[in-house]
Scaffold this motif. Structure first.
Motif, PDB file in Angstrom:
ATOM      1  N   PHE A  47       8.678 -10.844  -5.558  1.00 16.43           N
ATOM      2  CA  PHE A  47       7.816 -12.036  -5.232  1.00 16.43           C
ATOM      3  C   PHE A  47       6.204 -10.779  -5.716  1.00 16.43           C
ATOM      4  N   SER A  48       5.515 -11.815  -6.600  1.00 23.52           N
ATOM      5  CA  SER A  48       3.986 -11.410  -7.175  1.00 23.52           C
ATOM      6  C   SER A  48       2.960 -12.645  -7.290  1.00 23.52           C
ATOM      7  N   GLY A  49       2.279 -12.551  -6.002  1.00 19.99           N
ATOM      8  CA  GLY A  49       1.064 -13.976  -6.570  1.00 19.99           C
ATOM      9  C   GLY A  49       0.126 -13.236  -6.081  1.00 19.99           C
ATOM     10  N   TYR A  50      -1.328 -14.578  -5.621  1.00 20.33           N
ATOM     11  CA  TYR A  50      -2.108 -14.005  -5.281  1.00 20.33           C
ATOM     12  C   TYR A  50      -2.443 -14.934  -3.337  1.00 20.33           C
ATOM     13  N   LEU A  51      -3.192 -14.301  -2.789  1.00 19.16           N
ATOM     14  CA  LEU A  51      -3.955 -15.210  -1.739  1.00 19.16           C
ATOM     15  C   LEU A  51      -4.672 -15.301  -2.098  1.00 19.16           C
ATOM     16  N   LYS A  52      -4.819 -16.856  -1.859  1.00 16.97           N
ATOM     17  CA  LYS A  52      -6.480 -16.662  -1.480  1.00 16.97           C
ATOM     18  C   LYS A  52      -7.212 -16.439  -0.460  1.00 16.97           C
ATOM     19  N   VAL A  53      -8.445 -16.175  -0.174  1.00 17.71           N
ATOM     20  CA  VAL A  53      -8.806 -15.018   0.848  1.00 17.71           C
ATOM     21  C   VAL A  53     -10.752 -16.525   1.031  1.00 17.71           C
ATOM     22  N   ASN A  58      -9.356 -14.095  -4.447  1.00 20.82           N
ATOM     23  CA  ASN A  58      -8.516 -14.102  -4.090  1.00 20.82           C
ATOM     24  C   ASN A  58      -7.829 -12.608  -4.154  1.00 20.82           C
ATOM     25  N   ASN A  59      -6.434 -12.354  -3.565  1.00 22.29           N
ATOM     26  CA  ASN A  59      -6.495 -10.838  -3.097  1.00 22.29           C
ATOM     27  C   ASN A  59      -4.535 -10.838  -3.423  1.00 22.29           C
ATOM     28  N   HIS A  60      -4.603  -9.837  -4.719  1.00 16.58           N
ATOM     29  CA  HIS A  60      -3.316 -10.091  -5.811  1.00 16.58           C
ATOM     30  C   HIS A  60      -2.808 -10.025  -4.421  1.00 16.58           C
ATOM     31  N   TYR A  61      -1.109  -9.863  -4.399  1.00 19.33           N
ATOM     32  CA  TYR A  61       0.287  -9.567  -3.138  1.00 19.33           C
ATOM     33  C   TYR A  61       1.889  -8.762  -4.211  1.00 19.33           C
ATOM     34  N   TRP A  62       2.231  -8.318  -3.865  1.00 19.75           N
ATOM     35  CA  TRP A  62       3.794  -7.534  -4.478  1.00 19.75           C
ATOM     36  C   TRP A  62       4.467  -7.576  -2.796  1.00 19.75           C
ATOM     37  N   PHE A  63       5.539  -8.261  -3.103  1.00 24.33           N
ATOM     38  CA  PHE A  63       5.951  -8.655  -2.109  1.00 24.33           C
ATOM     39  C   PHE A  63       7.929  -7.976  -2.355  1.00 24.33           C
ATOM     40  N   VAL A  64       8.310  -6.913  -1.982  1.00 21.93           N
ATOM     41  CA  VAL A  64       9.387  -6.300  -2.075  1.00 21.93           C
ATOM     42  C   VAL A  64      10.595  -6.231  -1.260  1.00 21.93           C
ATOM     43  N   TRP A  78       0.242  -4.695   3.158  1.00 24.47           N
ATOM     44  CA  TRP A  78      -0.861  -3.850   2.250  1.00 24.47           C
ATOM     45  C   TRP A  78      -1.253  -3.867   0.783  1.00 24.47           C
ATOM     46  N   THR A  79      -2.500  -4.298   1.479  1.00 21.82           N
ATOM     47  CA  THR A  79      -3.922  -4.568  -0.201  1.00 21.82           C
ATOM     48  C   THR A  79      -5.070  -3.979  -0.074  1.00 21.82           C
ATOM     49  N   ASN A  80      -5.312  -4.523  -1.202  1.00 21.82           N
ATOM     50  CA  ASN A  80      -6.942  -3.402  -1.356  1.00 21.82           C
ATOM     51  C   ASN A  80      -8.408  -4.209  -1.316  1.00 21.82           C
ATOM     52  N   GLY A  81      -8.587  -3.580  -0.855  1.00 23.39           N
ATOM     53  CA  GLY A  81      -9.895  -4.556  -0.435  1.00 23.39           C
ATOM     54  C   GLY A  81     -10.750  -4.576  -2.145  1.00 23.39           C
ATOM     55  N   GLY A  82     -11.283  -5.758  -2.318  1.00 23.62           N
ATOM     56  CA  GLY A  82     -12.346  -5.395  -3.498  1.00 23.62           C
ATOM     57  C   GLY A  82     -13.643  -5.941  -2.650  1.00 23.62           C
TER      58      GLY A  82
END
Length: 82
Positions: A47-53, A58-64, A78-82
């Motif tokens: 799954f791939s999408g965005y988490l509203k912060v 938003n932070n992008h995620y990719w869940f495998v 795991w997410t990269n800050g921005g």
């Protein structure tokens, strides 16, 4: 970590391997086609999408999902800050 991100992490940790276990909202983010990977045997859900912060971030995620036992294997986030 915001309350929303925590709730999403808990939801991801509870996801099983059968499609019936996914909410309609989760299925909207399911990756079913990757360009260049048409001939690969992808035998796991992703799954791939965005988490509203915040209201503007938003932070992008990719869940495998685990290829072994998604119902019992641990979930790493795991997410990269921005």
């Amino acid at each position: 970590i915001t309350d929303i991100m925590f709730a999403i992490l808990v939801t991801l940790a509870c996801i099983g391997s059968a499609f019936a276990d996914y909410t309609p909202e989760a299925l909207l983010d399911q990756v079913t086609n990757l360009p260049g990977a048409e001939n690969l045997n992808v035998n796991f859900n992703q799954f791939s999408g965005y988490l509203k912060v915040t209201s503007t971030k938003n932070n992008h995620y990719w869940f495998v999902e685990s290829m072994s036992n998604p119902a019992t294997d641990p979930v790493a986030f795991w997410t990269n800050g921005g």
